[in-house]
Design a protein around this motif. Structure first.
Motif, PDB file in Angstrom:
ATOM      1  N   GLU A   1      -4.182 -16.341  17.035  1.00 21.87           N
ATOM      2  CA  GLU A   1      -4.519 -14.912  17.130  1.00 21.87           C
ATOM      3  C   GLU A   1      -3.841 -14.071  16.043  1.00 21.87           C
ATOM      4  O   GLU A   1      -4.304 -12.979  15.740  1.00 21.87           O
ATOM      5  N   GLY A   2      -2.731 -14.553  15.509  1.00 19.52           N
ATOM      6  CA  GLY A   2      -1.978 -13.750  14.553  1.00 19.52           C
ATOM      7  C   GLY A   2      -0.965 -12.876  15.265  1.00 19.52           C
ATOM      8  O   GLY A   2      -0.996 -12.713  16.490  1.00 19.52           O
ATOM      9  N   PRO A   3      -0.033 -12.290  14.502  1.00 17.54           N
ATOM     10  CA  PRO A   3       1.020 -11.476  15.120  1.00 17.54           C
ATOM     11  C   PRO A   3       0.481 -10.182  15.711  1.00 17.54           C
ATOM     12  O   PRO A   3      -0.573  -9.673  15.295  1.00 17.54           O
ATOM     13  N   ASN A   4       1.212  -9.681  16.671  1.00 16.91           N
ATOM     14  CA  ASN A   4       0.839  -8.436  17.347  1.00 16.91           C
ATOM     15  C   ASN A   4       1.359  -7.246  16.537  1.00 16.91           C
ATOM     16  O   ASN A   4       2.247  -6.511  16.949  1.00 16.91           O
ATOM     17  N   THR A   5       0.814  -7.093  15.344  1.00 21.04           N
ATOM     18  CA  THR A   5       1.225  -6.000  14.466  1.00 21.04           C
ATOM     19  C   THR A   5       0.006  -5.393  13.802  1.00 21.04           C
ATOM     20  O   THR A   5      -1.043  -6.041  13.672  1.00 21.04           O
TER      21      THR A   5
ATOM     22  N   ALA B   1      12.047  -3.457  14.551  1.00 21.94           N
ATOM     23  CA  ALA B   1      10.806  -3.852  15.210  1.00 21.94           C
ATOM     24  C   ALA B   1      10.995  -3.852  16.719  1.00 21.94           C
ATOM     25  O   ALA B   1      12.018  -4.300  17.229  1.00 21.94           O
ATOM     26  N   PRO B   2      10.017  -3.340  17.461  1.00 21.97           N
ATOM     27  CA  PRO B   2      10.167  -3.278  18.919  1.00 21.97           C
ATOM     28  C   PRO B   2      10.221  -4.657  19.546  1.00 21.97           C
ATOM     29  O   PRO B   2       9.699  -5.631  19.003  1.00 21.97           O
TER      30      PRO B   2
ATOM     31  N   VAL C   1      11.627 -10.821  23.631  1.00 25.37           N
ATOM     32  CA  VAL C   1      11.052 -11.369  22.403  1.00 25.37           C
ATOM     33  C   VAL C   1      10.539 -10.214  21.555  1.00 25.37           C
ATOM     34  O   VAL C   1      10.235  -9.131  22.066  1.00 25.37           O
ATOM     35  N   PRO C   2      10.423 -10.407  20.237  1.00 25.28           N
ATOM     36  CA  PRO C   2       9.808  -9.375  19.395  1.00 25.28           C
ATOM     37  C   PRO C   2       8.388  -9.089  19.851  1.00 25.28           C
ATOM     38  O   PRO C   2       7.636 -10.014  20.190  1.00 25.28           O
ATOM     39  N   ALA C   3       8.025  -7.817  19.849  1.00 26.60           N
ATOM     40  CA  ALA C   3       6.676  -7.456  20.278  1.00 26.60           C
ATOM     41  C   ALA C   3       5.617  -8.111  19.396  1.00 26.60           C
ATOM     42  O   ALA C   3       4.495  -8.357  19.836  1.00 26.60           O
ATOM     43  N   ALA C   4       5.976  -8.404  18.144  1.00 25.34           N
ATOM     44  CA  ALA C   4       5.016  -9.052  17.246  1.00 25.34           C
ATOM     45  C   ALA C   4       4.639 -10.446  17.712  1.00 25.34           C
ATOM     46  O   ALA C   4       3.600 -10.980  17.313  1.00 25.34           O
ATOM     47  N   ASP C   5       5.461 -11.075  18.563  1.00 34.16           N
ATOM     48  CA  ASP C   5       5.192 -12.443  19.023  1.00 34.16           C
ATOM     49  C   ASP C   5       4.363 -12.489  20.295  1.00 34.16           C
ATOM     50  O   ASP C   5       4.097 -13.586  20.816  1.00 34.16           O
ATOM     51  N   LEU C   6       3.970 -11.359  20.833  1.00 29.11           N
ATOM     52  CA  LEU C   6       3.142 -11.364  22.045  1.00 29.11           C
ATOM     53  C   LEU C   6       1.748 -11.893  21.734  1.00 29.11           C
ATOM     54  O   LEU C   6       1.195 -11.661  20.655  1.00 29.11           O
TER      55      LEU C   6
ATOM     56  N   ASP D   1       9.516   2.514  28.572  1.00 32.71           N
ATOM     57  CA  ASP D   1       9.021   1.495  27.650  1.00 32.71           C
ATOM     58  C   ASP D   1       7.751   1.963  26.954  1.00 32.71           C
ATOM     59  O   ASP D   1       6.935   2.693  27.531  1.00 32.71           O
ATOM     60  N   ARG D   2       7.593   1.532  25.725  1.00 34.55           N
ATOM     61  CA  ARG D   2       6.343   1.701  25.003  1.00 34.55           C
ATOM     62  C   ARG D   2       5.513   0.447  25.229  1.00 34.55           C
ATOM     63  O   ARG D   2       5.990  -0.675  25.027  1.00 34.55           O
ATOM     64  N   VAL D   3       4.264   0.595  25.677  1.00 32.11           N
ATOM     65  CA  VAL D   3       3.403  -0.561  25.951  1.00 32.11           C
ATOM     66  C   VAL D   3       3.118  -1.263  24.627  1.00 32.11           C
ATOM     67  O   VAL D   3       2.599  -0.656  23.696  1.00 32.11           O
ATOM     68  N   PRO D   4       3.442  -2.564  24.510  1.00 32.83           N
ATOM     69  CA  PRO D   4       3.355  -3.230  23.207  1.00 32.83           C
ATOM     70  C   PRO D   4       1.974  -3.774  22.857  1.00 32.83           C
ATOM     71  O   PRO D   4       1.729  -4.116  21.704  1.00 32.83           O
TER      72      PRO D   4
END
Length: 845
Positions: A34-38, A112-113, A126-131, A143-146
């Motif tokens: 899927e690629g990073p969550n960024t 990074a969040p 975990v880093p939000a980018a890894d979701l 919280d900010r919804v990632p």
């Protein structure tokens, strides 16, 4: 009214939904797919972009133009040399900008969040980018919804989706399934959550459905990514100055070309002299300074656990005059422990591991019933831990459940929860002693408040506990209407950090006022203030502030060192009141309600360990370790960075004056032209690394933290500082012009030019030395390896240009006699002595 441990923990267990989530291996596989969550990062620059931007700079365009001009003049060596210099300077730019970009990327990675996710059956950060889609994320208030997600389980969740909808009213969410396409953002009582929205109340477990560019926010990410923040004040001022100097240089260069071309008829040579003059005037180093210093400085701060989220904060740190700091976790260790209980008029010390008497155990049970099962508040965590160490009691009221909760408010700093077994209900209340006492019978108030004051004077954090029985539905809107009885007081200790007194003393020496802002009892705050070294100021309380207008509060805060019983909303009033009197305010905070104060402060400082996402987003700085000394370290670093930026810009302004004069004066006086583009390139090889690397690495001056804060509107290069720098440069230019004129009268042209150029290099190094510290002797005593390396490199290049025939021929030099090299050294020494004398007479810094 009592209940067993199982009943106390029932809601906690229900809240911990037993979803195992994805396995780590499956999450890794989906991340690849899927690629990073960024979202696409338009601020990140690769080496091609850096080189492309550098190649469009006026300095490089002038160099390329000069290299092309040498070809029709029949001087291919000069053209090849300039072409090589273009490559070399592009390489230097790539190194400097690359180092800056690496520092910025390190800051991006740190800032990074992160998100709490359930994987392999365990919660982990975990880093939000890894979701990835399918992840189970844990969301709590603040919280900010990632990522886009569907709610699996929730307890009173409210989400602010204004980032996507423009509607500021939060909407409620309920649990659901991801079987249907999500409704658009903004809908109430729906299960869908969207990336970028904010949890303003409640908590939830949610399953990720879309990440990165596939999320709702990702679909509008291109528009968001194209938005660039406006330039800071420093950038705007410096860009204006650079434009003016560039226009001046271009105008004078055109006039010089016309004069030389008309006088000699050799228009190509005249054009080369004009290009050299334009290069000498152009302050190409200013943008480098404004980019390198804040970025590398912020990277250095990050190594000390201080994250700079906005580089503009570096500029403001040096002028901060008031530090408003929280007590708990910032001045204290944030590890609360139950120390004392008060019940029926008597105090009892709590001995860890020892069981409590029955009446005291009832008091602790009531306090825990008024505590959220999953709260991260250190006081509530300490109460839960103390309760967990007590032996189990006989099973009583096993079916009691919590049915209604009244959270803390600005007017009622107390937590009240109603419990029911289906037939009978009761309320447990815990909060500020004066608030709880006001809800109890009058005869119970005075003893409890007196005992609370005694314990607060000992530095303990005191909470009162009360219960109300005989409650029947419907539950009241105002819990104060219930009939309470005082159960007792619980007192907790949070010791002062050992390094706080030294840090507070350092702030005072620096002329920075420290103001403690806390929700604690005034006596508790006063006890901590005495230990921290803040006991010489007055105390103002939240209720007092509530009765004041802005001007009254601004006057009242003069001489105050402690603000106690403060609710989060009053932090904003305190910031505005201090700023009304001209203060530059740094404010710490960690909660959702702290965000307005953090945004309004000149420098907002969020807590990295216990702070909410909202607080971190509103702040310029984040203390990754929540320690006050880290904030003082940031203050010191901000002063050093600003001071070194100012030194560097003054050096650049001063260094360009003699170069410009020696490029302009000889043609006007009919002397042989001294400086052509190769000479300017040589000088730039000294100035460029000096202004960025040497000054960025310059140690702080010894009295840096004994000076008062600078004015917040003070420019890094104001008119007075610019004039002083130009005068220093003009003094060097006069001596160099005299040296060149004297050498021309007694030496061949090439030897005279070599003598004057050697003197110019030495004077440039002298200007660099004189701007490093206050006074030449102080600069010589202060070790800066980068300065030593630049000086050695410059002298080595100069020797090569004078005595290596190919390079000497390129520069049109001939080795001068030894006594004339001594004249060059004496010229630089005379310049330094004159600068030192002017500094002593004028008291310049």
């Amino acid at each position: 009214m009592t209940m067993n441990d199982a009943a106390l923990d029932r809601r906690d267990s229900a809240a911990r939904h037993r979803l195992d989530g994805l396995t780590a291996a499956e999450a890794a596989r989906r991340l690849v797919a899927e690629g990073p969550n960024t979202l696409p990062d338009r601020t990140r620059r690769g080496w091609r972009a850096i080189l492309g931007e550098a190649a469009r700079e006026p300095m490089f365009l002038l160099l390329v133009g000069a290299a092309l001009l040498y070809l029709p003049l029949g001087e291919p060596r000069e053209s090849i040399f300039l072409s090589l210099m273009v490559v070399l300077m592009l390489g230097m730019t790539l190194y400097q900008e690359g180092r800056t970009e690496r520092a910025l990327q390190a800051l991006r990675d740190l800032s990074a969040p992160a998100s709490t996710v359930v994987r392999d059956g365990h919660r982990q950060r975990v880093p939000a980018a890894d979701l990835v889609p399918g992840d189970i994320i844990v969301l709590t208030e603040g919280d900010r919804v990632p990522a886009d997600a569907v709610v699996v389980e929730t307890s009173g969740l409210l989400a602010d989706e204004s980032l996507l909808t423009g509607e500021s009213v939060p909407v409620g969410k309920r649990a659901g399934v991801a079987s249907a396409p999500p409704a658009p953002p903004g809908g109430a009582d729906l299960p869908w959550l969207f990336a970028g929205s904010l949890v303003v109340q409640g908590d939830a477990l949610a399953q990720v459905t879309a990440t990165g560019a596939n999320s709702e926010l990702g679909r509008i990410g291109a528009a968001l990514g194209a938005i660039r923040p406006p330039s800071g004040r420093l950038q705007q001022e410096t860009q204006t100055l650079a434009r003016r100097l560039a226009v001046l240089g271009l105008t004078v260069s055109v006039l010089l070309v016309l004069l030389l071309g008309w006088r000699s008829g050799n228009w190509l040579q005249a054009l080369l002299a004009g290009v050299a003059l334009s290069m000498s005037v152009l302050p190409a180093e200013f943008p480098v300074i404004l980019t390198v210093f804040p970025a590398i400085g912020a990277w250095r701060l990050a190594r000390h656990r201080v994250l700079t989220r906005r580089l503009a904060a570096i500029e403001i740190l040096g002028s901060t005059s008031v530090l408003c700091v929280d007590k708990t976790g910032t001045l204290t260790e944030n590890r609360m422990a139950l120390r004392r209980l008060w019940h029926a008029g008597a105090c009892h010390d709590v001995v860890p591991g020892m069981p409590l008497a029955s009446a005291l155990r009832d008091l602790l049970d009531a306090a825990v019933r008024a505590t959220r099962p999953q709260s991260s508040d250190p006081i509530e965590e300490a109460l839960r831990q103390a309760h967990a160490t007590q032996p189990a009691r006989p099973a009583r009221d096993a079916r009691v459940d919590m049915v209604r909760e009244y959270g803390l408010t600005a007017k009622r700093p107390a937590m009240i929860r109603i419990w029911s077994d289906g037939s009978a209900s009761f309320a447990a209340a815990k909060g500020a002693p004066e608030t709880i006492a006001a809800m109890c019978p009058e005869e119970e108030r005075a003893p409890a408040l007196a005992a609370a004051a005694d314990m607060a004077r000992a530095g303990l954090r005191v909470l009162a506990v009360a219960e109300a029985g005989g409650i029947v539905p419907p539950w009241p809107d105002d819990p104060a209407a219930l009939s309470y009885r005082m159960v007792g007081l619980v007192a907790l200790a949070d010791p002062l950090r050992a390094d706080i007194p030294a840090a507070v003393a350092e702030c005072r020496r620096a002329g920075v006022r420290v103001l403690m802002v806390t929700g604690d009892h005034p006596e508790t705050a006063a006890a901590i203030a005495r230990q921290a070294g803040l006991a010489d100021g007055a105390i103002v309380t939240g209720p007092e502030i509530a009765r004041m207008d802005g001007e009254q509060l601004a006057a009242r805060l003069e001489g105050v060192s402690v603000c106690a019983r403060i609710v989060p909303g009053q932090k904003l009033e305190i910031v505005h009141a201090l700023q009304r009197r001209g203060a530059v305010v740094a404010m710490t905070g960690d909660g959702v309600n702290d965000a307005p104060a953090l945004r309004a402060a000149n420098v907002g400082v969020a807590m990295g360990l216990r702070g909410t996402d909202v607080a971190r987003e509103a702040a310029e700085l984040t203390l990754l370790d929540d320690r006050f000394p880290s904030l003082v370290l940031a203050l010191r670093a901000g002063r050093r960075i600003f001071s070194n930026m100012r030194k560097s810009m003054r050096y650049v302004a001063a260094a360009h004056v003699p170069i410009t004069v020696l490029a302009l004066l000889p043609p006007l006086l009919g002397w042989p032209v001294l400086l052509y583009p190769p000479h300017i390139v040589f000088l730039e090889l000294v100035i460029d690394p000096a202004c960025s690397l040497a000054f960025e690495n310059e140690p702080e001056e010894q009295d840096l933290m004994r000076r008062p804060p600078r004015r917040h509107d003070e420019s890094v290069l104001d008119r007075r500082a610019l004039l002083a720098a130009l005068l220093r440069g003009m003094w060097a230019a006069l001596l160099l012009a005299a040296c060149y004129g004297w050498a021309l009268a007694r030496l061949p042209v090439r030897e005279a030019g070599a003598t004057a150029f050697a003197a110019l290099i030495l004077c440039n190094l002298g200007l660099l030395l004189s701007h490093r510290q206050r006074g030449i002797l102080a600069a010589l005593r202060t070790v800066n390896p980068v300065f030593v390396a630049i000086a050695a490199g410059a002298l080595g290049l100069l020797a090569t240009a004078l005595w290596w025939p190919p390079l000497a021929e390129l520069f049109r030099f001939a080795p001068p006699p030894g006594r004339w090299l001594a004249v060059a050294v004496l010229t630089a020494a005379a310049m330094l002595l004159g600068l030192q004398a002017a500094r002593a007479v004028g008291g310049e810094r």
